[in-house]
Each structure stands twice: as structure tokens, then as C-alpha cells.
Design an enzyme around this catalytic site. Structure first.
Site, short mmCIF file in Angstrom:
data_model
loop_
_atom_site.label_atom_id
_atom_site.label_comp_id
_atom_site.label_asym_id
_atom_site.label_seq_id
_atom_site.Cartn_x
_atom_site.Cartn_y
_atom_site.Cartn_z
CG ASP A 13 -1.91 1.09 1.26
OD1 ASP A 13 -2.45 1.42 0.18
OD2 ASP A 13 -2.15 1.65 2.34
CG ASP A 15 -1.79 7.63 0.70
OD1 ASP A 15 -1.03 8.60 0.77
OD2 ASP A 15 -2.48 7.37 -0.29
#
Length: 271
Positions: A13, A15
Site C-alpha cells: 500500500d 498511504d
């Protein structure tokens, strides 16, 4: 029990794992460098459908992270790929921004308000009553309802922002139709990412900061998972979930040694 295979590929991922708002998380640059120097296949994943991979590369570069454009996989790209597989050369009315419209154009889709095959709801910073009303009327008329991700809110320097899931709920309440969400936690996004880099689930790890999206979608796609504690999920929340990550670490910096050594990742454990 079968012996876990060595980790050859990585999905992560963005953020909360690599960046926080406009700043790189300590260790993120070392992690990307380690992947590249070790020749590991990898993708950076995001549910954000506002930006194109080129836009996101520029954003990451501004934080000091040099991630190739082709190593970025967004919910917009996954959604476009899904629609191209479902209905090649179809049409869509899009509530969203360049990340979504560009992805659809690249798979041969036509953007139209006249009897589209799909209404596609993505992230945008300027949701308009007019476009939402148009989406509702098109769905009432028979268009299929697709949304990039179910996230109901997102962060900003000014505070919480409504996200795709919130607007989807509004449209669903008005039409009685629920959307099909392509992005995390749908494992479809993981599968499309694996196909993108020709990776196998048994030798790939998913890194994320959220138990309810990153970890669960990784698990459902057959991946081992690592939860970092620099984003949404706190350590004291992990045990509340009925599923567990393979490993929990403080930050992406703790994962750098795992990249350089081609060995299995076993668990569960907590570092």
C-alpha cells in the site's frame, strides 16, 4: 503443512506505509532501493483513483521516493481492467477525475452520458450534485453501478474528507442498487496486481497499514501479509480482528532486511 515459499514479489500500500500526506515515512526510500537492487518484482497499490500513475510518481518523487510509473497500480487501473474483461469496448459515465477516465480510455472505453453500459464512481475532490443526479438517473435507466473502492472517508491537511463509499451510499439510497467495488478489500485488486507483474500468490507478500482493507484482501487472495503500524491500525486493535497478518512490524524500515534475503516469511509473529 506445506513449507512457505521464499518471498520473490512484493505488493505494498502507499498511504500509511510509504508516505504520510506529503512526507515519506522513514525507511520507505531504503525499501524501494532494496527492491530495485535485489531485482524483486513489486507494485505500489492505492485505492485512490484521482491520479494517474504518472501523477503519483511525481507525488512520490517530491517526497524522495523514486518509484517507476509502471510499478504503481491504482483502483482506477484495476477497475478499467475489470470492465475491459467484462465488456470489451464498452461505455461508461464517470463520476471521477483523470485517473479514472484515463484508465478507461486506455482500455478502449467510451465516455458518454447517453445509455452507458456502466456508471463508474471514483474518487474526486469536486463531487457535484449535477453529476451525482445524472449517475442516479442512468442507474435507474439500467446502467450497471461500479465503484472503485468502499472507503467512506479520507484524510486531508484540513481534516476528514468524504470518499467514494460515502457518495456510493447516497447513490444506492436513491436507486436501490448497490455498486460492485473493485478496489481493496476486494481480493480482485490483489489478483489483478499479481497478474500485472506475473507473480504467484504463494511467493508474494502484501504490506499494508489497515487490517480491514490491506490485510484482509491480501489474505483472501492467498498472500502472506505484513501490517505496519504507521497508518490506520494500531497495535492494540490487531487482536480484535478474526483474521491476523503473518507479521506485525513498527514500520516499513523493519521490512528492508526481508527484501535482501530470499527466504520464507513465516508467522504469525510480532516484532
Amino acid at each position: 503443512m506445506t513449507t512457505p515459499k521464499p518471498v520473490e514479489c512484493w505488493l505494498t500500500d502507499m498511504d500509511g506505509v510509504l508516505v504520510h500526506e506529503e512526507n515519506a515515512i522513514p525507511g520507505a526510500a531504503d525499501f524501494i532501493t532494496a527492491l530495485q537492487e535485489a531485482g524483486r518484482r513489486f507494485l505500489v497499490l492505492t485505492n485512490n483513483s484521482i491520479f494517474t500513475p504518472r501523477d503519483l510518481r511525481a507525488r512520490l518523487l517530491a517526497t524522495g521516493l523514486d518509484v517507476p510509473e509502471e510499478a504503481i497500480w491504482t483502483s482506477a487501473l484495476a477497475t478499467a481492467q475489470f470492465l475491459a474483461d467484462q465488456r470489451p469496448g464498452g461505455s461508461a459515465f464517470v463520476v471521477g477525475e483523470a485517473g479514472m477516465t484515463t484508465a478507461l480510455h486506455e482500455v478502449g472505453y467510451t465516455m458518454t452520458e447517453r445509455d452507458p453500459d456502466y456508471v463508474v464512481l471514483g474518487e474526486t475532490r469536486t463531487y457535484s450534485f449535477e453529476s451525482i443526479t445524472k449517475a442516479i438517473r442512468l442507474i435507474d435507466a439500467g446502467a450497471r453501478f461500479i465503484a472503485t473502492n468502499p472507503d467512506v472517508s479520507g484524510p486531508s491537511p484540513q481534516g476528514t474528507l468524504p470518499a467514494t463509499g460515502s457518495v456510493a451510499a447516497l447513490i444506492s439510497a436513491a436507486t436501490g442498487h448497490q455498486p460492485y467495488y473493485v478496489g481493496k478489500p476486494n481480493p480482485l485488486m490483489m489478483r489483478s496486481a499479481l497478474n500485472r507483474i506475473d507473480a504467484h500468490s504463494e511467493s508474494t507478500v502484501m504490506i499494508g497499514d489497515r487490517m480491514d482493507t490491506d490485510v484482509v484482501s491480501g489474505l483472501e487472495a492467498g498472500l502472506r501479509t505484513i501490517l505496519v503500524l504507521t497508518g490506520s491500525t494500531r497495535r492494540d486493535q490487531v487482536q480484535r480482528f478474526p483474521y491476523q497478518p503473518t507479521r506485525v512490524v513498527d514500520s516499513i524500515a523493519d521490512i528492508v532486511p526481508l527484501v535482501t534475503e530470499l527466504r520464507p516469511l513465516t508467522g504469525p509473529s510480532s516484532d
